[in-house]
Design a protein around this motif. Structure first.
Motif, PDB file in Angstrom:
ATOM      1  N   ARG A 274      10.344   8.834  -8.560  1.00 57.99           N
ATOM      2  CA  ARG A 274       8.828   9.061  -8.586  1.00 57.99           C
ATOM      3  C   ARG A 274       8.177   7.759  -8.689  1.00 57.99           C
ATOM      4  O   ARG A 274       7.158   7.171  -7.811  1.00 57.99           O
ATOM      5  CB  ARG A 274       8.134   9.944  -9.473  1.00 57.99           C
ATOM      6  CG  ARG A 274       6.672  10.481  -9.034  1.00 57.99           C
ATOM      7  CD  ARG A 274       6.071  11.356 -10.273  1.00 57.99           C
ATOM      8  NE  ARG A 274       4.679  11.355 -10.093  1.00 57.99           N
ATOM      9  CZ  ARG A 274       3.774  12.241 -10.886  1.00 57.99           C
ATOM     10  NH1 ARG A 274       4.581  13.144 -11.626  1.00 57.99           N
ATOM     11  NH2 ARG A 274       2.668  12.360 -10.726  1.00 57.99           N
ATOM     12  N   SER A 275       8.303   7.042  -9.720  1.00 55.72           N
ATOM     13  CA  SER A 275       7.851   5.813  -9.834  1.00 55.72           C
ATOM     14  C   SER A 275       7.861   4.800  -9.084  1.00 55.72           C
ATOM     15  O   SER A 275       6.823   4.225  -8.444  1.00 55.72           O
ATOM     16  CB  SER A 275       8.068   5.081 -11.039  1.00 55.72           C
ATOM     17  OG  SER A 275       7.678   6.045 -12.443  1.00 55.72           O
ATOM     18  N   ALA A 276       9.167   4.748  -8.544  1.00 58.41           N
ATOM     19  CA  ALA A 276       9.425   3.817  -7.326  1.00 58.41           C
ATOM     20  C   ALA A 276       8.865   4.315  -6.079  1.00 58.41           C
ATOM     21  O   ALA A 276       8.289   3.247  -5.247  1.00 58.41           O
ATOM     22  CB  ALA A 276      10.951   3.500  -7.180  1.00 58.41           C
ATOM     23  N   MET A 277       8.812   5.388  -5.751  1.00 60.73           N
ATOM     24  CA  MET A 277       7.893   6.055  -4.675  1.00 60.73           C
ATOM     25  C   MET A 277       6.618   5.592  -4.577  1.00 60.73           C
ATOM     26  O   MET A 277       5.960   5.092  -3.794  1.00 60.73           O
ATOM     27  CB  MET A 277       8.484   7.438  -4.643  1.00 60.73           C
ATOM     28  CG  MET A 277       7.622   8.090  -3.245  1.00 60.73           C
ATOM     29  SD  MET A 277       7.598   9.822  -3.389  1.00 60.73           S
ATOM     30  CE  MET A 277       6.328   9.956  -4.464  1.00 60.73           C
ATOM     31  N   SER A 278       5.920   5.871  -5.732  1.00 60.44           N
ATOM     32  CA  SER A 278       4.323   5.776  -5.894  1.00 60.44           C
ATOM     33  C   SER A 278       4.139   4.294  -5.610  1.00 60.44           C
ATOM     34  O   SER A 278       3.026   3.656  -5.073  1.00 60.44           O
ATOM     35  CB  SER A 278       4.134   5.989  -7.204  1.00 60.44           C
ATOM     36  OG  SER A 278       4.075   7.469  -7.529  1.00 60.44           O
ATOM     37  N   ASN A 279       5.107   3.289  -6.281  1.00 55.45           N
ATOM     38  CA  ASN A 279       4.736   1.932  -6.237  1.00 55.45           C
ATOM     39  C   ASN A 279       4.984   1.510  -4.621  1.00 55.45           C
ATOM     40  O   ASN A 279       4.144   0.719  -4.189  1.00 55.45           O
ATOM     41  CB  ASN A 279       5.784   1.035  -7.024  1.00 55.45           C
ATOM     42  CG  ASN A 279       5.599   1.176  -8.269  1.00 55.45           C
ATOM     43  OD1 ASN A 279       4.450   1.454  -8.815  1.00 55.45           O
ATOM     44  ND2 ASN A 279       6.578   0.885  -9.272  1.00 55.45           N
ATOM     45  N   GLU A 280       5.796   2.028  -3.935  1.00 57.27           N
ATOM     46  CA  GLU A 280       6.278   1.745  -2.526  1.00 57.27           C
ATOM     47  C   GLU A 280       5.026   2.263  -1.853  1.00 57.27           C
ATOM     48  O   GLU A 280       4.678   1.458  -0.772  1.00 57.27           O
ATOM     49  CB  GLU A 280       7.398   2.417  -2.060  1.00 57.27           C
ATOM     50  CG  GLU A 280       7.985   1.942  -0.686  1.00 57.27           C
ATOM     51  CD  GLU A 280       8.479   0.452  -0.966  1.00 57.27           C
ATOM     52  OE1 GLU A 280       7.717  -0.605   0.082  1.00 57.27           O
ATOM     53  OE2 GLU A 280       9.176   0.044  -1.690  1.00 57.27           O
ATOM     54  N   LEU A 281       4.233   3.334  -2.092  1.00 59.14           N
ATOM     55  CA  LEU A 281       3.357   3.913  -1.357  1.00 59.14           C
ATOM     56  C   LEU A 281       2.012   2.859  -1.566  1.00 59.14           C
ATOM     57  O   LEU A 281       1.476   2.645  -0.595  1.00 59.14           O
ATOM     58  CB  LEU A 281       2.777   5.252  -1.826  1.00 59.14           C
ATOM     59  CG  LEU A 281       3.702   6.624  -1.317  1.00 59.14           C
ATOM     60  CD1 LEU A 281       3.345   7.669  -2.108  1.00 59.14           C
ATOM     61  CD2 LEU A 281       3.702   6.480   0.187  1.00 59.14           C
ATOM     62  N   CYS A 282       1.683   2.331  -2.598  1.00 60.05           N
ATOM     63  CA  CYS A 282       0.837   1.502  -2.901  1.00 60.05           C
ATOM     64  C   CYS A 282       0.932   0.182  -2.165  1.00 60.05           C
ATOM     65  O   CYS A 282       0.055  -0.350  -1.673  1.00 60.05           O
ATOM     66  CB  CYS A 282       0.553   1.297  -4.576  1.00 60.05           C
ATOM     67  SG  CYS A 282       0.161   2.739  -5.463  1.00 60.05           S
ATOM     68  N   LYS A 283       2.148  -0.200  -2.203  1.00 62.46           N
ATOM     69  CA  LYS A 283       2.708  -1.463  -1.383  1.00 62.46           C
ATOM     70  C   LYS A 283       2.193  -1.270   0.083  1.00 62.46           C
ATOM     71  O   LYS A 283       1.522  -2.289   0.544  1.00 62.46           O
ATOM     72  CB  LYS A 283       3.992  -2.055  -1.499  1.00 62.46           C
ATOM     73  CG  LYS A 283       4.165  -2.401  -3.022  1.00 62.46           C
ATOM     74  CD  LYS A 283       5.822  -2.703  -3.027  1.00 62.46           C
ATOM     75  CE  LYS A 283       6.300  -3.117  -4.430  1.00 62.46           C
ATOM     76  NZ  LYS A 283       7.712  -3.361  -4.509  1.00 62.46           N
ATOM     77  N   MET A 284       2.551  -0.324   0.559  1.00 63.54           N
ATOM     78  CA  MET A 284       2.393  -0.031   2.037  1.00 63.54           C
ATOM     79  C   MET A 284       0.925   0.209   2.397  1.00 63.54           C
ATOM     80  O   MET A 284       0.295  -0.249   3.259  1.00 63.54           O
ATOM     81  CB  MET A 284       3.070   1.225   2.355  1.00 63.54           C
ATOM     82  CG  MET A 284       4.348   1.094   2.583  1.00 63.54           C
ATOM     83  SD  MET A 284       5.614   2.282   3.309  1.00 63.54           S
ATOM     84  CE  MET A 284       5.449   3.517   2.163  1.00 63.54           C
TER      85      MET A 284
END
Length: 219
Positions: A193-203
């Motif tokens: 979840r944390s990695a996914m949230s970080n990736e969403l913020c990056k995009m």
């Protein structure tokens, strides 16, 4: 059951069948409905089931938990959709997943042996029901194939973009809602979840997409 007849006429399983025909058919199919609290299991892994289930009210998650307790959401069942039909048809196979109420839910159960065997009068609407069931199973196979396409992507970003692209195409718009919160989406895609949230913020920062809770806009 009368309060649910209009809903049933709009479902894929009872497509093309009138309210009066459905009402008569429910008796033939030994239909029964049950209420479940949030978090209760409708079906458990290891069970043998003999009924196809349809969600009348609420929300159901089909989920899998491994030996270490890691949870993976395989699909979300919405009102009017069926679940458990494959294992009910197979008969002797054990359930491999759990069906859990995401919120208070009412579920209709239909005896699969009565669904698959036409009644003595060979009524028209029973034949339609069997054709509808085959159509629903085929559609679910298509959906499973689409999920495998998301899962086959190598990175968290690629999995997210694959899933969000599909949701956009399904909605016919670059702006759309998804049926999951963040944890549920991570479980569905089998990512952290944390990695996914970080990736969403990056995009988002890169101008690829915008999001607010479960609402997304692809740029």
């Amino acid at each position: 059951m009368k309060k649910y007849l209009k809903l049933l006429t709009r479902t894929k399983l009872f497509y093309g069948i009138t309210e009066s025909e459905i009402e008569a058919m429910l008796k033939c199919l030994s239909a029964a409905n049950h209420y479940y609290q949030k978090g209760e299991c409708i079906f458990r892994r290891g069970e043998h089931i003999t009924a196809v289930a349809m969600l009348l009210e609420g929300s159901i998650h089909i989920q899998k938990e491994d030996y270490w307790g890691n949870l993976s959401i395989l699909s979300k069942i919405s009102e009017g959709e069926i679940f458990g039909e494959v294992y009910a048809c197979l008969g002797n196979d054990e359930m491999r997943h759990n069906a859990v109420a995401e919120k208070p839910s009412t579920v209709l159960f239909l005896d699969i042996s009565r669904v698959l065997a036409t009644c003595p009068s060979a009524c028209r609407f029973h034949g339609q029901l069997i054709r509808n069931l085959l159509s629903v199973i085929s559609s679910k196979n298509k959906t499973l194939t689409q999920k495998l396409e998301h899962m086959s992507q190598r990175t968290t970003r690629e999995k997210l973009l694959s899933y969000l692209s599909e949701q956009s195409q399904k909605a016919g718009s670059p702006s759309f809602d998804i049926p999951f919160n963040r944890q549920q989406l991570a479980d569905f895609l089998s990512v952290d979840r944390s990695a996914m949230s970080n990736e969403l913020c990056k995009m988002r920062d890169e101008g690829i997409l915008l999001f607010d809770r479960n609402h997304f806009t692809l740029k």
